[in-house]
Structure formats: C-alpha cells, structure tokens
Write an enzyme that holds these catalytic residues in place. Sequence first.
Site, PDB file in Angstrom:
ATOM      1  N   GLU A  79       0.843  -1.197   0.000  1.00 37.99           N
ATOM      2  CA  GLU A  79       0.000   0.000   0.000  1.00 37.99           C
ATOM      3  C   GLU A  79       0.876   1.244   0.000  1.00 37.99           C
ATOM      4  OE1 GLU A  79      -2.031   0.682   3.952  1.00 37.99           O
ATOM      5  OE2 GLU A  79      -1.596  -1.456   4.163  1.00 37.99           O
ATOM      6  N   CYS A 111      -3.268  -4.179   4.408  1.00 36.57           N
ATOM      7  CA  CYS A 111      -2.241  -5.110   4.890  1.00 36.57           C
ATOM      8  C   CYS A 111      -2.468  -6.549   4.440  1.00 36.57           C
ATOM      9  CB  CYS A 111      -2.158  -5.061   6.419  1.00 36.57           C
ATOM     10  SG  CYS A 111      -1.789  -3.415   7.049  1.00 36.57           S
ATOM     11  N   HIS A 233      -1.238 -10.832  11.947  1.00 35.45           N
ATOM     12  CA  HIS A 233      -0.852  -9.516  11.432  1.00 35.45           C
ATOM     13  C   HIS A 233      -0.685  -8.609  12.639  1.00 35.45           C
ATOM     14  CE1 HIS A 233      -0.845  -5.623   9.635  1.00 35.45           C
ATOM     15  NE2 HIS A 233      -2.036  -5.313  10.133  1.00 35.45           N
TER      16      HIS A 233
END
Length: 389
Positions: A79, A111, A233
């Site tokens: 990103e 993400c 994550h």
Amino acid sequence: MNIGIDKIGFHTPHLYVDMNKLAVARDVEPEKFTIGIGQEKMALAPKTQDAVTLAANAAQLILDENDKEKIDLVIFGTESGIDHSKSAAVYIHRLLGINPYARSIELKQACYGATAGIQMAKGHIALNPESKVLVLGADIARYGLNTSGESTQGAGAVALVISKNPKLLVLEEESAYLTDDIMDFWRPVYSDTAFVDGKFSNEQYISFFNKVWEKYKEKTNLALKDFSAICFHLPYTKMGLKALRTILEEGTEEEQTRLKKHYQTSTLYNRIVGNIYTGSLYLSLLSLLEQNDDLKAGSRIGLYSYGSGAVGEFFSGNLQPDYKEYLYTDEHLEMFDRRKEVSVEEYEAIFIDTLPSDGSDVVLNHTDDPAAIYLAGIEDNKRIYRSGK
C-alpha cells in the site's frame, strides 16, 4: 501436491528510533509504547529506500540462479506503491534478474495484499508445478508526526518463494476469509499519510478474527488443540494478543501456555521494526521460525491476515523436516545488529525530508545507506534504482 513457503527473507532500513525516547519527546509515559502497544524500536526509511528497494533487498538475500530461472510470476503486495500505473513488481523483476518470461503484478488491499498474493501463487503452482512464484510484501507505514498513529509506524519488506515441495511450510488447502466495506483505515490518493479510526479498527480486527476462526473450524473440523502456534498480522505487537485471548478458553491450560509462549516468540522481530503493513504477518512468522526452540516438523501454524477496509483470512501450514536449516537467521540478526539509532530530532528531519512531488529531478546521496539496492534519484519523472555499492 504439497505447495507452500520454500524460502523467506526480510529487510528493514538501517535506521531506527528508540520508542522510550519518542515517548519522552511526546510527553507520554514510555510504558504506553513499550508495554501498552508492545513496541521497542521503530524502523525509519531514508529517502534512498522505498517499497521497491526494501522488497528487492529482502528478495536478493534468498534467491539463487535456479529460483530466478523458475520464477514465472512476481506478485507484489503493497500500500506504499510508487506509481498509479506501473507495477512495483516490474522494477523488482529487473533489479533481481528474473527470467524474462514471467508475469509481474502489484496487488492492493491494505495489509492483506501479500496474503492475497500467496493464495494466488498456490493456484499458479497447482497448474504449473515446475514453476516458482515470488511474493513480496513491502511498506513504509506513515501516519505523521505527533499523530495518534505515530507510535505504530515502521518500514520493511518480506519476500517469499512459493513452490511445490517447500522446505519451510506446506500450506493447507482450506482457509476462511471475509470481506466487509468499512472505514477503519484508509489513505486517499492525495495524501502521503494514512487516516485511521484506531478504536474502531481494533474492534474490527478482533471481530474479523473471531468470524474467520469460527468459519475455519467449521470447514476443517480442527480446534485450538490442533495448533502449535498462531501468528497474527501485527500493526503493533499487543494487537494479536488481544485477538488470541478471545479464543484461549477453548483450550486446556497446557495448550493456552503453549500458544502464549509461541505468540511472544512470534513478536520479537515486530517489536524492533514496527508496522510494515503487508509484510507484518510474515515477519511474525519469520520471528517464530527463527527464534523458537521447540517447534518440530509437522507442527501446525495458524496464520491470521487482516487488511483494513476490510478483508480478513485465517489459514494454516505444517512445518517441514529440518526447516531451520533453510532459514537465513544469521543474516537477519546481523542486519538488526548493524542498524543505527537516530535521535527524535533526526527522525523528525528525515520524516519531513521527502522526495519532490512537483516533477523535479533529484540526485540522492546514498553513501550512508548500506543496502545493496537503493534509490539513486529521480530523472524526467522516473525513479532511478541502483544495485551494488
């Protein structure tokens, strides 16, 4: 056919900020950063490093000539893209000297991008068993100075080779995934820093985890007891723990202890790098693989990927025999040791010293950047990348 992660490499810039010192400068109790969100250091990218160079440096470490010949698909999840049209993967393809008869694309979903790339890679290998796929996750997390998200910034890249008969982790077939159109984190095309609704994002991260975890159990008939570890994550290292705690009661005391122990191991690298968006989950996996002292072949590792906006996925893999022999632990630890701390004042100066946005040419001084691949400047609106010192 067994398909999964054959190699994994990581790169982060040579500069970092001590979170204790950043807290003092922001008139915040240091424990809010070091304990409250679980961060010790924050990687900082100089102008000579962007998502392309970070990814290229991560991949260069692990690729040999056989890999470069067999890779026929390069997937770059980011990103922090540098062009609205040209894929960052194309730059990587040239910089690394990969087989010219290859596809090179860039993926975007916050993400989650690298995870989408891995799932696409699995399908490609299933149809082309002799091929290999290079999946990259590279980002520079920027929220701005003195913002609520400043303490969760970072920079880095993870590179993964996906192939049949992988040496590290065989990815299992079933996964559970979920999409919902929400505004918890976003970055409009006119902004070089992100916007985030922190409390809402935390809530959605956990909600998505609970939903995909339940769907995964339904699809596989597996339970918490079947997992040796679960990696998350990690926008900051306490975030994954908040999610893990919501399901721990499903296991015995022994199982809870095991999962919490391995969770802490999986956060060691993220604690000293910060948030790297698309690569964050795989940096957590790398930390677990390189720093654990008791995971054996056959151990099932759960993986939770979350990309704001939002897409979440839970999937899993099984460790392969002698997997530790195929890691690059020494090289990664040496890279961490070589890093240089900068003061808060130096960090602020580096943060605001950005590349020109008006089409101006610029030549960058790369003598202080030890990375093998770097951004040398901009000429005629084209980024000039160099390899070798």
